[in-house]
Every structure is written in C-alpha cells, then in structure tokens.
Write a protein that holds these residues in place. Structure first.
Motif, PDB file in Angstrom:
ATOM      1  N   TYR A 539       0.841  -1.193   0.000  1.00  0.00           N
ATOM      2  CA  TYR A 539       0.000   0.000   0.000  1.00  0.00           C
ATOM      3  C   TYR A 539       0.876   1.243   0.000  1.00  0.00           C
ATOM      4  CZ  TYR A 539       0.989   0.971   4.961  1.00  0.00           C
ATOM      5  OH  TYR A 539       1.607   1.279   6.144  1.00  0.00           O
ATOM      6  N   HIS A 566      -5.270  10.335   0.075  1.00  0.00           N
ATOM      7  CA  HIS A 566      -5.338   9.304  -0.956  1.00  0.00           C
ATOM      8  C   HIS A 566      -4.577   8.078  -0.471  1.00  0.00           C
ATOM      9  CE1 HIS A 566      -5.364   7.316  -4.887  1.00  0.00           C
ATOM     10  NE2 HIS A 566      -4.084   7.040  -4.671  1.00  0.00           N
ATOM     11  N   ASN A 567      -5.260   6.924  -0.472  1.00  0.00           N
ATOM     12  CA  ASN A 567      -4.619   5.659  -0.124  1.00  0.00           C
ATOM     13  C   ASN A 567      -4.862   4.649  -1.233  1.00  0.00           C
ATOM     14  OD1 ASN A 567      -3.466   6.128   2.522  1.00  0.00           O
ATOM     15  ND2 ASN A 567      -5.573   6.319   3.257  1.00  0.00           N
ATOM     16  N   HIS A 568      -3.860   3.814  -1.482  1.00  0.00           N
ATOM     17  CA  HIS A 568      -3.924   2.823  -2.549  1.00  0.00           C
ATOM     18  C   HIS A 568      -3.443   1.477  -2.023  1.00  0.00           C
ATOM     19  CE1 HIS A 568      -3.325   1.087  -6.633  1.00  0.00           C
ATOM     20  NE2 HIS A 568      -2.274   0.518  -6.078  1.00  0.00           N
ATOM     21  N   ASN A 570      -2.660  -2.467  -3.469  1.00  0.00           N
ATOM     22  CA  ASN A 570      -2.478  -3.207  -4.711  1.00  0.00           C
ATOM     23  C   ASN A 570      -3.452  -4.380  -4.839  1.00  0.00           C
ATOM     24  OD1 ASN A 570      -0.455  -1.534  -5.592  1.00  0.00           O
ATOM     25  ND2 ASN A 570       1.226  -2.919  -5.065  1.00  0.00           N
ATOM     26  N   ALA A 584      -7.012  -3.577  -7.492  1.00  0.00           N
ATOM     27  CA  ALA A 584      -6.472  -2.582  -6.568  1.00  0.00           C
ATOM     28  C   ALA A 584      -7.601  -1.677  -6.074  1.00  0.00           C
ATOM     29  CB  ALA A 584      -5.399  -1.758  -7.260  1.00  0.00           C
ATOM     30  N   ASN A 586      -8.616   2.066  -4.314  1.00  0.00           N
ATOM     31  CA  ASN A 586      -8.202   3.435  -4.034  1.00  0.00           C
ATOM     32  C   ASN A 586      -9.229   4.119  -3.155  1.00  0.00           C
ATOM     33  OD1 ASN A 586      -5.736   3.876  -5.773  1.00  0.00           O
ATOM     34  ND2 ASN A 586      -7.185   3.178  -7.339  1.00  0.00           N
ATOM     35  N   ASP A 588     -10.132   8.087  -1.839  1.00  0.00           N
ATOM     36  CA  ASP A 588      -9.884   9.530  -1.947  1.00  0.00           C
ATOM     37  C   ASP A 588     -10.872  10.249  -1.044  1.00  0.00           C
ATOM     38  OD1 ASP A 588      -7.815   9.499  -3.975  1.00  0.00           O
ATOM     39  OD2 ASP A 588      -9.393   8.844  -5.360  1.00  0.00           O
ATOM     40  N   SER A 616     -13.962   7.924  -3.900  1.00  0.00           N
ATOM     41  CA  SER A 616     -13.643   6.675  -4.596  1.00  0.00           C
ATOM     42  C   SER A 616     -14.111   5.512  -3.736  1.00  0.00           C
ATOM     43  CB  SER A 616     -12.139   6.610  -4.884  1.00  0.00           C
ATOM     44  OG  SER A 616     -11.830   5.466  -5.636  1.00  0.00           O
TER      45      SER A 616
END
Length: 680
Positions: A539, A566-568, A570, A584, A586, A588, A616
C-alpha cells in the motif's frame, strides 16, 4: 444363573443397574425385572467377557417399559439377544441399546420390544460390532413409531428401523461397516409409511427399502432414501417400497441446512432402482465422462413412475465450467422400465464462486442429461471485496494518527530545546462502514514519529519520519450471510508542515508499507465447507492539507482546514473454492473542518467538527473470471472530536493527549486514543 439388578412383582423398577465386567455369565444379564409395574431408568452394562444368554436393560411382563432403560455391550460376546427394554403386554418406549469396541452378538438386537403393544422412540447405536442376527430400532406387534438405528462400523445381517404391523417414521442410518443382507426403514406386516434410510458410508450387499410390507394390500408410501458420502451400494437394489412408489423419494447427495455432502462411494453405481415417485439430484460430482448415478444391472429396475429433478443442485469437483457444458446425471440405459418424466428447469451452484441455471433432458438412450444454460457469480463472492474494504478502513484510521503526529511534533509546547521532538500514540475504535452491504471493523492503530522544527522570522518548517502499525478484526454482513476475518498493516513514511506567523499552513505526508488480510469464514461452498484465504498487498498513501490557525485571544484559537487523503492498496489473487482476482483499491477522502482549542496552564482542551467526502472507495474483482458485485464506500460522513492535552510540568519533556472521535453517515462509530510526546 442370571445377573439381575432388581426384581419386583407389582411395583416400579427404577434406576437399577446390573454391571458385568470381564466375566462369564451362563444365562442372562438384566438391569431390572417387574411383572406388572413400570420399568424406567434401568441399565445393563456388559464390558468384556461372555454372556451366554440375553442382555436386557429392563423387562416387564404386563407393565410399561418406559423412558431411559439401556443395554450397553462393549467388547463382550453375547450368545443370545440384546434389548434396551422389553415388555410382553405393555408398551416399550424410549429405550436404548449400544454396542461398541468389537462386541459380538449371536442373536438379534433391539432398542425396544413390545410383544403385544406399541414401541416408540427407541434406538440402537452400533460402533464397531458384529451381529449375526437382525438389528431393530424397535419391534412390536401393533405400531413401531419414530425408532432409530445408527450403524457405524462392524458387520450385521439386516438393519430395521421399526418392525411391526404398522411402521411409521422410523430411521436407519448407515455410516460405516457392512450390511450382509438388507436395510429396511420400516418393515411391517401391513403399512410402512414415512420411514427413512440414510446411507452416508459403509456397504449394503442386498437391498435397501425405504419401507417394506408383507401384505399385498398394505401401503409403502412416503418413504425416503438419502444417498451421500462414501456409501457403497454398487451391488445393492434400492427401493422406495416393495409395493408402490407413491410419495417415495430418492435423494442423491445431502443438502439440508448448513450440511451439504456429495455422494462419492460405490463408483456411482447401483444394481437396480424401483418404486420412487421422485428422484432428486442434490449434490453430485461434476464429470463429463461419468454419470452421477448409473444403474448397472437394471433387470429389476422400475422407474416408470419416477420423476427426475435437479431443482437445486450443487456440483463438486469443478475445475472449469462454461455455458453449454453437459453431463449425465442418471444412466438408465440398462433399466427394464425407464423414467420418462423429468423436471426440466434447474438452478445450480459450484464451489464458492458459481451459480447458474441449467436444464434436464433425455438423450437417445433415455439417460438424464444436465446442460449449463447460463452462469453467474455467487452472491457470497461479494464478501471478498467487502474484506478488501476493511484494509482501507484500517489505513484510513491510520491517516488520523499521521495527522496527530504532525500536530504533535509541530506544537510549540512539544518541541525541545534543540528543535527535536518524538511522538507516539496508540488507540482504537469500532467503525461500521456501509459498502452496499456493511462491515463492522474493530481497529487498533499506533504510530511513532521523530521530527524537527526550524523556526524562521516569518515562518516555520517542520519535518519528520514515522513508523506505523495497525490491526483490526471484522465481521461482514451480506444479507443473511456473515463472515469474519482480521487485517493488519505495517509501514512508515515522511511528513512535513510549513506555517506562516499569521497562522496559514500547508502540510503533507507520504506513507508506504504492506497490508495483510486473513479471512476465515467469509466463503463457504454449498457443502458447508468454510474456506480461508490469506493475502498480502503493498500500500501507499499521500495527504495534503491547507488551513489557518486564527488566534481568538490569549487562551483560545480556531483552526480552519481542508485536507485530502489518498490511499492505494495493490491487487491480490487467491484460491478459495474458486479463483479470485481482486482489483487494486483506491480511497480519496476530502475533509473540511474546524477545531477549537482552549488553553490552560497544564491542560489544553479541544473540540472539532468536520465533514468527510469519500470520492472513490470502490472494491471490485472477479471470481473464476466473472465480475463480483463490487463494494463501494463513497459517500459523506460527519466527524466530531473531543480531546485534552496534558503537560504535567511546565516546560517538561512529556505531553499527553487524550482524544475521542465519533462518525455518522456513510461511516459510523467511535475511535479514541492516547498520545505521548517526548521532547529532547
């Protein structure tokens, strides 16, 4: 002579016991005997040794042998019969017989027996024993009702749920061992109705009857045979009744409640089938080369009155499945009288991923074929993307801890003489996140940070590094489906904050790490088997914020801000009753809010209110190549916070921060924590 626990002519014989261990008894062992009284709660126990006669829990000539009489034989050799309770002229009810540990019986075995009246709710349990004669749940002259036999290992001649003039509602279950001749759910002189035979293992050599009648004018209606597990009937005949097919049912595979089991025994063959009104395929292995059920002899098979269906069928052993795939459910090519009536429509499931619709048809040999007409993804696959959202909830909680570290390191009272401060905080909470369904998450987060602040004439610049850790356990709710799991993340990052003397500031952070998810019960196949899955994914996240601190007076200030997070996470793949590919994810989030701070000598109190909008937050993926119904956390939430900061000693090195936050809207719940700042 006999070994008898108690004897009475006219009185009640209750709670007596005769126990024989590793001894030879030349005649009988009897828990209690009464001529005309009630016999209840008496027990005959024989362990090891030999009894040349009978073993009887209780015996009455004209009275009622009633609740709780037992005959237990373990590892002993019995020359006669074994019976839980026997009455000559009265009823015999709720008595029990149990054979175990290699016991050998030369005669018959009865749960209960009434020579002139009725027998109800008696039972026999066999665990690894040999019976040369027949085994009856109960035997009576008039009616045997709701009696039961459970056979789990050893060798017996015949198994009979209830034997009498009328046999109703009796059950025989075969789990293991060999039945050298036949199994009868009910065996009656006249009527045998609503009896049941359950075959989940072992072998039956001759015939399985749901119900059997000795009278040509009798009835064998409403009986059922369930065939599943490793039951071997490859050399047996299966009949709903010996006289007729009315309301008799044969079910292949067990599907009831949360218990679902396929039939895999006997090479999926049976010698003959006859006298069933309905034959239902419930849980069977998928095979395009081998029929789920094959009639191997057929000379005594009569399915002319049978209707075949697979209304709700689950297929096991599915590697891949697509539209127009087909298999044979019933190979009746050798049957003397074939089934020609089928229920065409079918709904099916396979593994944890697939649901669809199919159809039944007859081929040129009148074999019953199943064809896949359309396919979709199972609803429970949605639980996997709900689990993916949990990791984003945990990471989102970590955003607040990064923000707390940024405030803590940069606050004037928290900066040491050389401009370096260390900050640590931990806390947790419970959050309900709406996803289309919803997830309840209990989180615990912690952060350790070290930073430096440079003071300039017109501004200040703060920077630092941090290590973060968080974990949580969760429960997913998807209709009436519930799942459980846990998640944790470890990572670190950098943070910075620039602030002018007039209170305007800009802040930001960058984070990265690994998030682990361990789902235990979010998936189950139609067999009731739970599937667990563990995934690891990288992440990363970033946040920026702007705001202004307005000095209201010497003891209070107001912070007005806007922050974007913002976090992501995988993508991941795993197998759990099917193959899953989760995209993945995301997140926001825009947060607009204000915080009021009231300063005192040792305590600073603060409270705040903010609005959060998730733009998101969609989690999507595929199960065996088919799109899963996605989970979506987008939407608005209100966030309220209360806190207090304690500096026990003026200009001391330690500062404590106690905080509590509440959420309402798309995200609901409470979080809280305690922060410690240490100044160098």
């Amino acid at each position: 002579g006999n070994v008898t626990g108690a004897m009475t002519e006219n009185g009640t014989a209750a709670d007596n016991k005769a126990t024989v261990e590793n001894t030879t008894v030349n005649v009988d062992v009897i828990g209690a005997k009464t001529v005309s009284g009630l016999a209840t709660g008496n027990i005959a126990n024989v362990t090891g040794g030999k009894v040349e006669g009978n073993v009887i829990g209780a015996q009455s000539t004209s009275g009622t042998v009633s609740t709780g009489n037992k005959a237990n034989v373990s590892g002993a050799e019995i020359g006669g019969n074994v019976c839980g309770g026997i009455s000559k002229d009265g009823e015999s009810n709720a008595n029990k017989t149990e054979l175990s540990n290699g016991a050998k019986v030369s005669g018959n075995v009865y749960g209960g027996m009434s020579e002139e009246k009725t027998a109800t709710a008696n039972s026999v349990t066999i665990k690894n024993a040999t019976v040369d004669g027949d085994v009856y749940g109960a035997k009576s002259k008039e009616v045997s009702r709701n009696n039961e036999v459970k056979f789990n290992g050893g060798k017996v001649k015949n198994l009979i749920g209830g034997g009498c003039e009328t046999a109703v509602g009796n059950t025989v279950t075969v789990e293991n061992g060999t039945v050298e001749e036949s199994v009868y759910g009910g065996k009656a002189d006249v009527d045998a109705q609503n009896n049941c035979v359950i075959l989940s293992g072992g072998k039956v050599t001759d015939t399985v009857y749901g119900g059997w009648s000795a009278s040509i004018n009798g009835k064998t209606q409403g009986n059922s045979v369930l065939l599943y597990g490793t039951a071997d009937v490859s050399s047996a005949n299966i009949a709903g009744g010996n006289l007729e097919a009315t309301r008799n049912t044969l079910t292949i595979g067990l599907s009831t409640g949360n218990i679902n089991k396929s039939w895999t025994g006997g090479e999926q063959g049976v010698k003959n089938i006859s006298n069933f009104e309905n034959i239902t395929f419930a849980v069977v292995p998928w095979s395009e080369s081998k029929a789920a059920l094959t009639i191997t002899d057929g000379t005594a098979s009569d399915l002319s009155m049978s209707k075949i269906d697979a209304k709700k069928v689950h297929f096991t052993d599915v590697d891949a499945l697509k539209k127009d795939d087909a298999m044979t459910l019933l190979d009746q090519s050798k049957a003397a009288n074939k089934a020609t009536s089928i229920e065409e429509k079918s709904e099916f499931t396979a593994g944890t991923t697939i649901k669809g619709k199919g159809s039944l048809s007859l081929d040129d040999n009148n074999n019953v074929r199943f064809t896949v007409n359309e396919m979709g993804v199972s609803e429970q696959s949605h639980n996997t993307v709900m689990g993916a959202e949990v990791s984003m909830v945990a990471l989102g909680a970590g955003d607040d801890f990064i923000a707390a570290a940024e405030d803590g390191l940069g606050h004037a009272s928290n900066v040491g003489a050389d401009g370096i401060a260390s900050f640590a905080t931990m806390g947790g909470g419970s959050i309900r996140q709406e996803t289309g369904s919803h997830v309840d998450t209990r989180t615990w987060n912690a952060i350790i940070a070290l930073g430096h602040k440079n003071e300039k004439e017109k501004c200040s610049f703060e920077y630092g590094a941090f290590f973060e850790y968080g974990r949580g356990n969760y429960t997913t709710y998807n209709g009436d489906q519930r799942g459980d799991g846990s998640t944790y993340y470890t990572g670190g990052g950098l943070l910075a904050k620039w602030q002018k003397k007039d209170g305007i500031y800009v802040e930001g952070s960058l984070r990265a790490g690994n998030v682990h998810d361990d789902a235990k019960n979010v998936l189950r196949d139609a067999m009731g088997n739970p599937y667990s899955c563990e995934t690891d994914a990288s992440y990363w996240g970033v946040h920026v914020g702007v705001g202004k601190v307005i000095q209201l007076n010497q003891s209070s200030e107001l912070d007005v801000y806007g922050k974007f997070f913002h976090n992501h996470r995988n993508s991941v793949s795993f197998d759990a009753g099917g193959h899953y590919d989760l995209d993945a994810v995301n997140s926001d989030v825009l947060r607009l809010g204000t915080r009021y701070v009231m300063k005192r000598e040792k305590w600073n109190f603060y409270g705040g209110l903010a609005y959060e909008q998730e733009f998101s937050g969609k989690a999507e993926g595929t199960a065996d190549g088919r799109a899963i119904r996605g989970a979506d956390t987008s939407g608005g939430s209100l966030r309220a916070e209360l806190g207090a900061v304690l500096n026990p000693k003026k200009d001391g090195p330690i500062t404590l921060d106690f905080n509590l936050s509440g959420f309402a809207g798309k995200k609901r719940g409470l979080t809280g924590g305690v922060a410690v700042t240490f100044n160098f």
